[in-house]
Structures are given as structure tokens and as C-alpha cells.
Design a protein around this motif. Structure first.
Motif, PDB file in Angstrom:
ATOM      1  N   ALA A 164       0.826  -1.208   0.000  1.00  0.00           N
ATOM      2  CA  ALA A 164       0.000   0.000   0.000  1.00  0.00           C
ATOM      3  C   ALA A 164       0.859   1.257   0.000  1.00  0.00           C
ATOM      4  N   GLU A 165       1.950   1.230   0.760  1.00  0.00           N
ATOM      5  CA  GLU A 165       2.853   2.383   0.767  1.00  0.00           C
ATOM      6  C   GLU A 165       3.473   2.578  -0.612  1.00  0.00           C
ATOM      7  N   GLY A 166       3.815   1.468  -1.280  1.00  0.00           N
ATOM      8  CA  GLY A 166       4.374   1.582  -2.618  1.00  0.00           C
ATOM      9  C   GLY A 166       3.367   2.112  -3.621  1.00  0.00           C
ATOM     10  N   LEU A 167       2.116   1.661  -3.518  1.00  0.00           N
ATOM     11  CA  LEU A 167       1.082   2.160  -4.423  1.00  0.00           C
ATOM     12  C   LEU A 167       0.832   3.646  -4.192  1.00  0.00           C
ATOM     13  N   ASP A 168       0.889   4.056  -2.931  1.00  0.00           N
ATOM     14  CA  ASP A 168       0.737   5.478  -2.642  1.00  0.00           C
ATOM     15  C   ASP A 168       1.902   6.272  -3.231  1.00  0.00           C
TER      16      ASP A 168
END
Length: 389
Positions: A68-72
Motif C-alpha cells: 500500500a505504501e508503494g502504491l501510494d
């Protein structure tokens, strides 16, 4: 006979902190007799499987946090445009996260059509129109009684429901029968502002491969629990997804869902019933809506209403000139293609994506100067080894 996995033998939560990899478990098929011996013949084996399932679920959740942090991070700046993906297409096609079902696509199309018929209607009001169309044609009652029981899938919230749910959640925390499994911290993955889109993409693909390995382990344990009926022996709680609706809308929806089940004679799941309602609405109204047959509309209709960028699942809202008019391109249909707003404005006019050729079948796509044929899923570990071998 297949041996029950023993997570305590390797202290998996300790191994996780150093390797982030699932433990090697022999995933041999289990026969009915083996399952019976495993779960009903020995409590320790059942406890081991439950512990492994809970721990694997938490490990996958930790990976989900990092992903999720990477997608953000991909959403920042022009990284998505540089990769040429919508965020949802990237998550689905590259990372294999939650593939969209055809039922959802049908419902989305019906909601979009309802929006054209009812300008300014909310999503709930459009859902009501879809349900009302079916209920009016097939339901036994033309005007559903709002006071009646709405059914297991749709029911009215009553005073005290929130307090009761909180009490049940608190009780769940006190279940002594469940083994205490240590929490699993998310991998220490950092996505710096200076990282390029391809740097973030490469790290996300690595995390996706690790997540897939955990999915295999969870699936194995879950299937064993299901086949053994252990969940019926030990568990009595089950969850439901709640979505707040006005009582008027909920009553119409419940009547339409019941009408679908009555006509099929089967206790269909709610999602399947919604797809039936949506398809009926489309069949009834799709040919009735009068659209402005502008050149842009003709182009998008030729392209089936979808963005023509390879791998894009979004609807086309713009018509793009393959050869720009400023460069001598004309308004002929074979010089235009349907595109979503993201690929049109951010990717093509942003300079990241380029298309040449004649529409609809003679197009070639280039992303960052290289030929582009759509999203490429993260490679499995054995595929990566073969590529470097």
C-alpha cells in the motif's frame, strides 16, 4: 500420510524478521482419511494448522501494508503516467491484487447508464432505479412494505447494534481457545521522493511475489480447515459486510433480490443477484437512451466504449487524434481512438505514451520510447531464476 505443518519448529516469526519468506511446508494433497486423522484424531495438529493460518494471514497483512505504501508512492507526481498504468489496472494486472469480476463490470455499466437516465442521482438512487426496474417487472408486490423483514442480506439497523458489535469484538479478543500468535511487522521498505517510477515498480513486484507465496500457504491451510469441517466444530461466528442505505432503498433492493431468487428457484448470493438486476436494467434501457452521435461518440462506439491503451480497463471519455491536427492530422475515424482521461491527458499529452498507425487495428504503442503491449505481471520466483540462468 501427510504430516501436519509445525510452525513452532522454525519459530516462523523470528525467521520473518530476517528473510520475509514463508516457511517451507510440504503442500502434499490431503485425503479425507488423512484430514480426519489430522483434525479429529489429534488436537495438537489442528492447533498447528490454525496457528500457521493465523500467522500467515498476519504476514500477508504486513506485506499488504508495504505494498500500500508503494502504491501510494506511485500516485505521487507523474510516476503512474511514466509507467502508463491506471493505479487499479497496475494493482490488478501487475501485482495480481483482487481481480475485478465480470459481475462488478455489469453492475458498474448499469450504474453508469442509470446516471445518464437520472442526471444528478446519487449512487444509492441509481441502485434503487436498477432494483425498481426488476421489482416492478417481477416482484409480487409493486410497492415493497418498508416495515417488513428485509431478509438476511439486507436488514434495518436498530438502536444498540453498534454497542452489541463492540461487545462481540471485545469477546473475540478474549477467546482463550485461539493460540496467541505474535504480531508481524511490515517489511522495512522505504519509497523515497527521489526514487524513480521504475524503482518503485521493481520493489512492488518483489513484494507481490512474496505475497503470492503467502497466498499459497494460506490457501492450503484454509482448504484443509474447510475440508475437515474444523470451522464448524470450533467456530460459531461469521462476518457480514454492511453498507448503509435508506430504508426505502433497502426495501426495494430486498424485494428485487427476492424476486431474482424466486424466479431462479435458487438461493443465489447477493452479488449474483445484483448482477442479474444490472443486466435486466441494461437490457431494458440500453437501446432507449438517445446519445449525441458526434464524431467523438462514433469513435468511442466503434471502440466498444473502452480506452484503447493496451491493458486499460477504463471507459473511453475522449476521442484522440493519432496524428495531431497541429501536425496535419484530419478528423477521419481511422485517425481517432477512444481514450480514458488519464491516458489521454497525462500519458499521451504528457509525453510518456505515444501511438502511431491507423485505427482501429493498425496501431502501435510506445511507452518511454519502447514498444508497449500492456501490463506485465510480476514473475514467479522460478521464472526469474530461468530468466537469469
Amino acid at each position: 500420510m501427510a504430516a501436519a505443518p509445525d510452525p513452532a519448529a522454525r519459530s516462523p516469526w523470528e525467521a520473518w524478521r530476517t528473510s520475509h519468506a514463508p516457511p517451507p511446508v510440504d503442500l502434499a494433497p490431503l485425503t479425507g482419511r488423512e484430514l480426519d486423522v489430522w483434525f479429529r484424531g489429534g488436537e495438537p495438529e489442528a492447533d498447528a494448522c490454525e496457528a500457521l493460518l493465523v500467522w500467515a494471514g498476519r504476514a500477508r497483512g504486513a506485506l499488504d501494508v508495504a505494498i500500500a505504501e508503494g502504491l501510494d508512492a506511485l500516485r505521487q507526481g507523474e510516476r503512474l503516467a511514466e509507467l502508463g498504468y491506471h493505479l487499479d489496472d497496475y494493482a490488478r494486472e501487475v501485482l495480481d491484487l483482487r481481480k475485478r469480476a465480470a459481475q462488478r463490470e455489469t453492475l458498474d455499466e448499469a450504474l453508469a447508464l442509470a446516471g445518464e437516465l437520472l442526471p444528478g442521482a446519487t449512487r444509492a438512487e441509481r441502485l434503487e432505479a436498477i432494483a425498481q426496474e426488476f421489482a416492478g417487472a417481477y416482484a409480487g408486490e409493486a410497492d415493497p412494505d418498508q416495515a417488513r423483514v428485509l431478509g438476511a442480506a439486507v436488514r434495518q439497523l436498530r438502536p444498540g447494534d453498534d454497542a452489541r458489535a463492540a461487545a462481540l469484538e471485545e469477546e473475540t479478543e478474549r477467546w482463550a481457545a485461539l493460540p496467541a500468535i505474535p504480531d508481524v511487522a511490515a517489511p522495512d521498505v522505504r519509497f523515497y521522493e527521489t526514487a524513480t517510477a521504475h524503482d518503485v515498480d521493481a520493489r512492488l513486484r518483489e513484494l507481490a511475489v512474496q505475497r503470492a507465496e503467502w497466498e499459497d500457504l494460506i490457501g492450503y491451510c484454509a482448504l484443509a480447515v474447510r475440508k475437515s469441517q474444523l470451522h464448524r466444530l470450533r467456530m460459531r461466528a461469521w462476518g457480514k459486510l454492511a453498507a448503509p442505505l435508506a430504508l426505502r432503498i433497502a426495501a426495494v433492493l430486498a424485494a428485487a433480490v427476492q424476486a431474482v431468487r424466486d424466479r431462479t428457484g435458487k438461493p443465489l448470493p447477493l452479488g449474483t443477484c445484483l448482477a442479474v438486476l444490472a443486466q435486466h436494467f441494461l437490457d431494458t434501457w440500453k437501446g432507449v437512451v438517445k446519445r449525441n452521435r458526434s464524431r467523438s461518440r462514433k469513435v468511442r462506439d466503434r471502440d466498444a466504449g473502452h480506452c484503447q491503451v493496451p491493458g486499460c480497463s477504463h471507459r473511453a471519455v475522449d476521442s484522440h487524434h493519432v496524428l495531431f491536427r497541429s501536425q496535419g492530422g484530419g478528423d477521419e475515424l481511422d485517425n481517432q481512438i477512444g481514450l480514458c482521461r488519464f491516458h489521454h491527458l497525462r500519458c499521451i499529452h504528457g509525453g510518456y505514451l505515444r501511438v502511431v498507425g491507423r485505427a482501429p487495428d493498425g496501431l502501435r504503442w510506445f511507452l518511454g520510447g519502447r514498444p508497449c503491449s500492456g501490463p506485465r505481471a510480476a514473475a514467479a520466483p522460478w521464472e526469474a531464476d530461468r530468466a537469469h540462468g
